[in-house]
Structure formats: structure tokens, C-alpha cells
Design a protein around this motif. Structure first.
Motif, PDB file in Angstrom:
ATOM      1  N   LEU A 155       0.989  -1.073   0.036  1.00  0.00           N
ATOM      2  CA  LEU A 155       0.039   0.040   0.106  1.00  0.00           C
ATOM      3  C   LEU A 155       0.910   0.890   0.097  1.00  0.00           C
ATOM      4  O   LEU A 155       2.400   1.000   0.775  1.00  0.00           O
ATOM      5  CB  LEU A 155      -0.811   0.155   1.480  1.00  0.00           C
ATOM      6  N   LYS A 156       0.227   2.644  -0.751  1.00  0.00           N
ATOM      7  CA  LYS A 156       0.904   3.449  -0.634  1.00  0.00           C
ATOM      8  C   LYS A 156       1.058   4.775   0.636  1.00  0.00           C
ATOM      9  O   LYS A 156       1.118   5.498   0.164  1.00  0.00           O
ATOM     10  CB  LYS A 156       1.100   3.917  -2.080  1.00  0.00           C
ATOM     11  N   CYS A 157      -0.325   4.320   1.009  1.00  0.00           N
ATOM     12  CA  CYS A 157      -1.299   4.880   2.167  1.00  0.00           C
ATOM     13  C   CYS A 157      -0.840   4.569   3.396  1.00  0.00           C
ATOM     14  O   CYS A 157      -1.851   2.891   3.013  1.00  0.00           O
ATOM     15  CB  CYS A 157      -2.261   5.535   1.411  1.00  0.00           C
ATOM     16  N   ARG A 158      -1.213   5.619   3.986  1.00  0.00           N
ATOM     17  CA  ARG A 158      -0.866   4.563   5.662  1.00  0.00           C
ATOM     18  C   ARG A 158      -2.639   4.502   5.944  1.00  0.00           C
ATOM     19  O   ARG A 158      -3.115   4.664   6.153  1.00  0.00           O
ATOM     20  CB  ARG A 158      -0.827   5.378   6.194  1.00  0.00           C
ATOM     21  N   PRO A 159      -2.757   2.836   6.709  1.00  0.00           N
ATOM     22  CA  PRO A 159      -3.764   2.030   6.970  1.00  0.00           C
ATOM     23  C   PRO A 159      -3.781   3.248   8.699  1.00  0.00           C
ATOM     24  O   PRO A 159      -2.798   2.725   9.472  1.00  0.00           O
ATOM     25  CB  PRO A 159      -4.027   1.533   7.092  1.00  0.00           C
ATOM     26  N   PRO A 160      -5.180   3.863   9.593  1.00  0.00           N
ATOM     27  CA  PRO A 160      -5.450   4.383  10.248  1.00  0.00           C
ATOM     28  C   PRO A 160      -5.051   3.087  11.265  1.00  0.00           C
ATOM     29  O   PRO A 160      -5.882   2.220  11.193  1.00  0.00           O
ATOM     30  CB  PRO A 160      -7.587   4.788  10.267  1.00  0.00           C
ATOM     31  N   GLN A 161      -4.256   3.837  12.186  1.00  0.00           N
ATOM     32  CA  GLN A 161      -3.911   3.067  13.284  1.00  0.00           C
ATOM     33  C   GLN A 161      -2.932   1.639  13.040  1.00  0.00           C
ATOM     34  O   GLN A 161      -3.194   0.825  13.763  1.00  0.00           O
ATOM     35  CB  GLN A 161      -4.935   2.065  14.409  1.00  0.00           C
ATOM     36  N   PRO A 167      -7.802  -5.815   2.360  1.00  0.00           N
ATOM     37  CA  PRO A 167      -9.135  -6.916   0.248  1.00  0.00           C
ATOM     38  C   PRO A 167      -9.094  -5.462  -0.609  1.00  0.00           C
ATOM     39  O   PRO A 167      -8.099  -5.643  -1.151  1.00  0.00           O
ATOM     40  CB  PRO A 167      -9.818  -6.980   0.628  1.00  0.00           C
ATOM     41  N   ASN A 168     -10.083  -4.655  -0.122  1.00  0.00           N
ATOM     42  CA  ASN A 168     -10.514  -3.914  -1.438  1.00  0.00           C
ATOM     43  C   ASN A 168      -8.883  -2.729  -1.482  1.00  0.00           C
ATOM     44  O   ASN A 168      -8.672  -2.409  -2.506  1.00  0.00           O
ATOM     45  CB  ASN A 168     -11.824  -3.307  -1.686  1.00  0.00           C
ATOM     46  N   GLU A 169      -7.765  -2.101  -0.535  1.00  0.00           N
ATOM     47  CA  GLU A 169      -7.603  -1.546  -0.949  1.00  0.00           C
ATOM     48  C   GLU A 169      -5.794  -2.218  -1.156  1.00  0.00           C
ATOM     49  O   GLU A 169      -5.865  -1.631  -1.989  1.00  0.00           O
ATOM     50  CB  GLU A 169      -6.651  -0.874   0.880  1.00  0.00           C
ATOM     51  N   ALA A 170      -6.182  -2.910  -0.822  1.00  0.00           N
ATOM     52  CA  ALA A 170      -4.731  -3.825  -1.616  1.00  0.00           C
ATOM     53  C   ALA A 170      -5.027  -4.406  -3.244  1.00  0.00           C
ATOM     54  O   ALA A 170      -4.071  -4.016  -3.739  1.00  0.00           O
ATOM     55  CB  ALA A 170      -4.236  -4.969  -1.004  1.00  0.00           C
ATOM     56  N   GLU A 171      -6.489  -4.884  -3.143  1.00  0.00           N
ATOM     57  CA  GLU A 171      -6.867  -4.597  -5.000  1.00  0.00           C
ATOM     58  C   GLU A 171      -5.778  -3.616  -5.690  1.00  0.00           C
ATOM     59  O   GLU A 171      -6.266  -3.784  -6.246  1.00  0.00           O
ATOM     60  CB  GLU A 171      -7.620  -4.772  -4.819  1.00  0.00           C
ATOM     61  N   CYS A 172      -7.047  -2.738  -4.672  1.00  0.00           N
ATOM     62  CA  CYS A 172      -6.464  -0.502  -5.861  1.00  0.00           C
ATOM     63  C   CYS A 172      -5.156  -0.590  -5.568  1.00  0.00           C
ATOM     64  O   CYS A 172      -4.778  -0.030  -7.068  1.00  0.00           O
ATOM     65  CB  CYS A 172      -7.570   0.351  -4.990  1.00  0.00           C
ATOM     66  N   CYS A 173      -4.205  -1.188  -4.658  1.00  0.00           N
ATOM     67  CA  CYS A 173      -2.947  -0.365  -4.945  1.00  0.00           C
ATOM     68  C   CYS A 173      -1.793  -1.033  -5.213  1.00  0.00           C
ATOM     69  O   CYS A 173      -1.287  -0.985  -5.737  1.00  0.00           O
ATOM     70  CB  CYS A 173      -2.657   0.003  -3.543  1.00  0.00           C
ATOM     71  N   THR A 174      -2.418  -2.601  -5.621  1.00  0.00           N
ATOM     72  CA  THR A 174      -0.668  -3.512  -5.807  1.00  0.00           C
ATOM     73  C   THR A 174      -0.713  -3.181  -7.396  1.00  0.00           C
ATOM     74  O   THR A 174       0.217  -3.773  -7.854  1.00  0.00           O
ATOM     75  CB  THR A 174      -1.048  -4.756  -5.737  1.00  0.00           C
ATOM     76  N   PRO A 175      -1.176  -3.162  -8.054  1.00  0.00           N
ATOM     77  CA  PRO A 175      -1.065  -2.849  -9.780  1.00  0.00           C
ATOM     78  C   PRO A 175       0.492  -1.598  -9.561  1.00  0.00           C
ATOM     79  O   PRO A 175       1.053  -1.873 -10.967  1.00  0.00           O
ATOM     80  CB  PRO A 175      -2.014  -2.130 -10.308  1.00  0.00           C
ATOM     81  N   TYR A 176      -0.013  -0.054  -8.671  1.00  0.00           N
ATOM     82  CA  TYR A 176       1.485   0.403  -8.935  1.00  0.00           C
ATOM     83  C   TYR A 176       2.632  -0.251  -8.497  1.00  0.00           C
ATOM     84  O   TYR A 176       3.668  -0.193  -8.842  1.00  0.00           O
ATOM     85  CB  TYR A 176       1.230   1.685  -7.371  1.00  0.00           C
ATOM     86  N   LEU A 177       2.430  -1.790  -7.184  1.00  0.00           N
ATOM     87  CA  LEU A 177       3.721  -2.247  -6.996  1.00  0.00           C
ATOM     88  C   LEU A 177       3.566  -3.086  -7.875  1.00  0.00           C
ATOM     89  O   LEU A 177       5.351  -2.934  -8.541  1.00  0.00           O
ATOM     90  CB  LEU A 177       2.814  -2.782  -6.020  1.00  0.00           C
ATOM     91  N   HIS A 178       3.291  -3.441  -9.130  1.00  0.00           N
ATOM     92  CA  HIS A 178       3.110  -4.972  -9.916  1.00  0.00           C
ATOM     93  C   HIS A 178       3.762  -3.909 -10.924  1.00  0.00           C
ATOM     94  O   HIS A 178       5.257  -4.624 -11.624  1.00  0.00           O
ATOM     95  CB  HIS A 178       2.424  -5.588 -10.428  1.00  0.00           C
ATOM     96  N   ARG A 179       4.233  -2.639 -11.396  1.00  0.00           N
ATOM     97  CA  ARG A 179       4.484  -1.962 -12.541  1.00  0.00           C
ATOM     98  C   ARG A 179       5.746  -1.115 -12.411  1.00  0.00           C
ATOM     99  O   ARG A 179       6.941  -1.621 -12.874  1.00  0.00           O
ATOM    100  CB  ARG A 179       3.806  -0.057 -12.567  1.00  0.00           C
ATOM    101  N   ALA A 197       4.432 -10.638   2.050  1.00  0.00           N
ATOM    102  CA  ALA A 197       3.636 -12.024   0.635  1.00  0.00           C
ATOM    103  C   ALA A 197       3.256 -12.224   0.614  1.00  0.00           C
ATOM    104  O   ALA A 197       2.027 -12.923  -0.531  1.00  0.00           O
ATOM    105  CB  ALA A 197       5.132 -12.883   2.554  1.00  0.00           C
ATOM    106  N   GLN A 198       1.711 -11.831   1.648  1.00  0.00           N
ATOM    107  CA  GLN A 198       0.226 -12.942   1.225  1.00  0.00           C
ATOM    108  C   GLN A 198      -0.142 -12.323   0.192  1.00  0.00           C
ATOM    109  O   GLN A 198      -0.738 -12.704  -0.816  1.00  0.00           O
ATOM    110  CB  GLN A 198      -0.538 -13.449   2.310  1.00  0.00           C
ATOM    111  N   ASN A 199       0.280 -10.905   0.281  1.00  0.00           N
ATOM    112  CA  ASN A 199      -0.533  -9.847  -1.514  1.00  0.00           C
ATOM    113  C   ASN A 199       0.086 -10.460  -1.858  1.00  0.00           C
ATOM    114  O   ASN A 199      -0.564 -10.419  -3.221  1.00  0.00           O
ATOM    115  CB  ASN A 199      -1.223  -8.685  -0.176  1.00  0.00           C
ATOM    116  N   LEU A 200       1.578 -10.379  -2.064  1.00  0.00           N
ATOM    117  CA  LEU A 200       2.091  -9.896  -3.821  1.00  0.00           C
ATOM    118  C   LEU A 200       1.874 -11.264  -3.933  1.00  0.00           C
ATOM    119  O   LEU A 200       2.168 -11.233  -5.335  1.00  0.00           O
ATOM    120  CB  LEU A 200       3.907  -9.923  -2.640  1.00  0.00           C
ATOM    121  N   LEU A 201       2.182 -12.094  -3.576  1.00  0.00           N
ATOM    122  CA  LEU A 201       2.710 -13.792  -3.910  1.00  0.00           C
ATOM    123  C   LEU A 201       0.673 -14.704  -4.135  1.00  0.00           C
ATOM    124  O   LEU A 201       0.579 -15.247  -4.825  1.00  0.00           O
ATOM    125  CB  LEU A 201       3.261 -15.185  -3.121  1.00  0.00           C
ATOM    126  N   ASN A 202      -0.485 -13.126  -3.426  1.00  0.00           N
ATOM    127  CA  ASN A 202      -1.948 -14.042  -3.814  1.00  0.00           C
ATOM    128  C   ASN A 202      -2.710 -15.208  -2.984  1.00  0.00           C
ATOM    129  O   ASN A 202      -2.805 -16.114  -3.619  1.00  0.00           O
ATOM    130  CB  ASN A 202      -2.308 -14.080  -5.100  1.00  0.00           C
TER     131      ASN A 202
END
Ligand code: SF4
Length: 259
Positions: A155-161, A167-179, A197-202
């Protein structure tokens, strides 16, 4: 890196090292950890570079969420601008600033973590504070300076606390990481922490089962080595020896070539 320097870095990591006395043979010449079973595990890990992980799509299906711009077509300046302006998930409402990533954009190693914390949100840079210092020590132990790798988060933005990414935040943000991964084109990805690891490797495979062998990412089959997050290692220093095993595996997999 000479042995004295390596020992210094290991001590900085908090990993006790023993040096084999002369005359004890050269079966395991060099550094060994305090526990002899650890040295055997190191050898096992170094030889367990496998190609047998399932083929994992490098980009999950994000098309429905991301319409414009498509990160997969952006160059570095455009990608950075897109992240800075991004409002795809609700985290944009609470961030101080986006945390794009930092380091050598032609690095041979990429480090991927979970999400910015409070320090990162304030400074706009990933892995600062105590966890960042430990990451720097881990990289030094591998003969790398922080500025020689590229460091980014799921994620490129901090989750509160500092909660886990939704899941929807990771889904939205990971295309930036993959690029970012495509643009850097690293020889090795060091993925730190379960969430990353779990998000990157799905996958929902526990980190204990992701560690210890080389995972493969996407159609490019990029090697990924999973280890513990430095923040976890600060809370659980007894796990540092396992992290050192992971770093040995990473070094054996993505040996850095010098210009
Ligand atoms: S976390 Fe990622 S997707 Fe969400 S607003 Fe920030 S940059 Fe956009």
C-alpha cells in the motif's frame, strides 16, 4: 564483504556468531550460528532454491477498479504522479502523503513491505524509524546499502492505526507495485512480513511455509524470498536467526553483481 565486516553486521542484527577454530576442519568454513542445527539449516536453505512454486499471476484482476491511468503503461514520472494523486481507496482521506517507494530504480534487489506506518506517513519514505534501521542492518549483512535497493510497500497510503490492509485497498494499490517491479526488473524480491508476502504472492499460506524456499512471481517467474518484517524482529529478537537464514537464501538466489 570481508569476514570481519560480515561479523560486525551480524552482531548489529543481534545474531550471535561463532567462528570455527582453526584445526576443526573446513566442513563449514566461515561463520556458524550458535546452534549447530542452524548451520545445517543454512546449508539446506541455500540448496533449496526451487522452481516448483505455482505460477502466480503478477497482476490480479484490477481492471474494474482502475480505469485511468493504467499503471501498467506508465513510466516512472507518470507512475509517481499517479500515486500522488490517487484516490482509488478510502486511505487517501486519512493519509498525510503517499509513500511511493525509494532507492535505486535499476536495483538488483527490491524490498517489499506491507504499508506505511506513522513515521513513513510523516516522512513520505518507506521503512524509516527503528524497523527501517533494522532493515538497513539486514541489507548491510547482505553487502548492500539501503540506497542500492528499491524499497516499496503493498500500500502507498497508511492504514489508520496501522491496521492490516483491507482486501479492496490491496486490490486497488498493487497495480502500482507491480508496475514498479516491472520497471525496476530486479533479480530478487525480498518480501518482508506475512501481509506483504500473502498479498504479493496472492496466497493465504502462512509465512512459516512461505519462508525457506524461493517463491516465484508472475509469468516472469521472478524469485521472491520471504522473511519476517523488521518490526516483528524487534518484538521477537529470537527469530533473527531465522531471518539470517532467509538472507542467506536471498544472497544465494540473487547474488549481486558489481559494476
Ligand atoms: S492506498 Fe493506494 S489505492 Fe489507496 S489511495 Fe493510496 S495510492 Fe491509491
Amino acid at each position: 564483504m570481508n569476514e570481519n565486516a560480515r561479523r560486525g553486521y551480524l552482531r548489529a542484527l543481534g545474531v550471535d556468531v561463532w567462528v570455527r577454530r582453526e584445526g576443526q576442519g573446513n566442513r563449514d568454513s566461515g561463520l556458524v550460528t550458535r546452534d549447530s542445527s542452524d548451520s545445517e539449516r543454512v546449508t539446506r536453505h541455500a540448496s533449496r532454491v526451487t522452481n516448483d512454486s505455482a505460477l502466480i499471476p503478477e497482476s490480479p484482476n484490477h481492471e474494474s477498479r482502475i480505469t485511468n491511468p493504467d499503471p501498467s503503461r506508465l513510466d516512472w514520472p507518470a507512475l509517481e504522479a499517479a500515486v500522488k494523486a490517487c484516490t482509488l481507496c478510502d486511505l487517501h482521506r486519512t493519509r498525510t502523503q503517499t509513500v511511493f517507494g525509494v532507492g535505486d530504480r535499476q536495483a538488483q534487489w527490491m524490498v517489499i513491505g506491507e504499508a506505511p506506518g506513522a513515521d513513513e506517513d510523516a516522512q513520505g519514505e518507506p521503512f524509516v524509524g527503528r524497523a527501517g534501521q533494522l532493515l538497513n542492518s539486514m541489507l548491510k549483512a547482505c553487502g548492500l546499502k539501503r540506497e542500492q535497493v528499491f524499497i516499496a510497500n503493498i500500500l502507498k497510503c497508511r492504514p489508520p492505526q496501522n491496521r492490516d490492509p483491507a482486501p479492496n485497498e490491496a486490490e486497488c494499490c498493487t497495480p502500482y507495485l507491480h508496475r514498479q517491479i516491472e520497471l525496476v526488473n530486479p533479480k530478487l524480491i525480498l518480501c518482508v512480513g506475512r501481509i506483504a508476502a500473502q498479498n504479493l504472492l496472492n496466497t493465504d499460506t502462512p509465512i512459516g511455509k512461505l519462508r525457506g524456499r524461493v517463491q516465484r512471481l508472475g509469468t516472469a517467474q521472478r524469485p521472491v524470498v520471504v522473511t519476517y518484517h523488521p518490526a516483528y524482529l524487534l518484538r521477537s529478537p529470537g527469530e533473527k536467526r531465522k531471518a539470517w537464514d532467509d538472507l542467506l537464501l536471498a544472497m544465494a538466489t540473487g547474488s549481486v553483481t558489481r559494476p
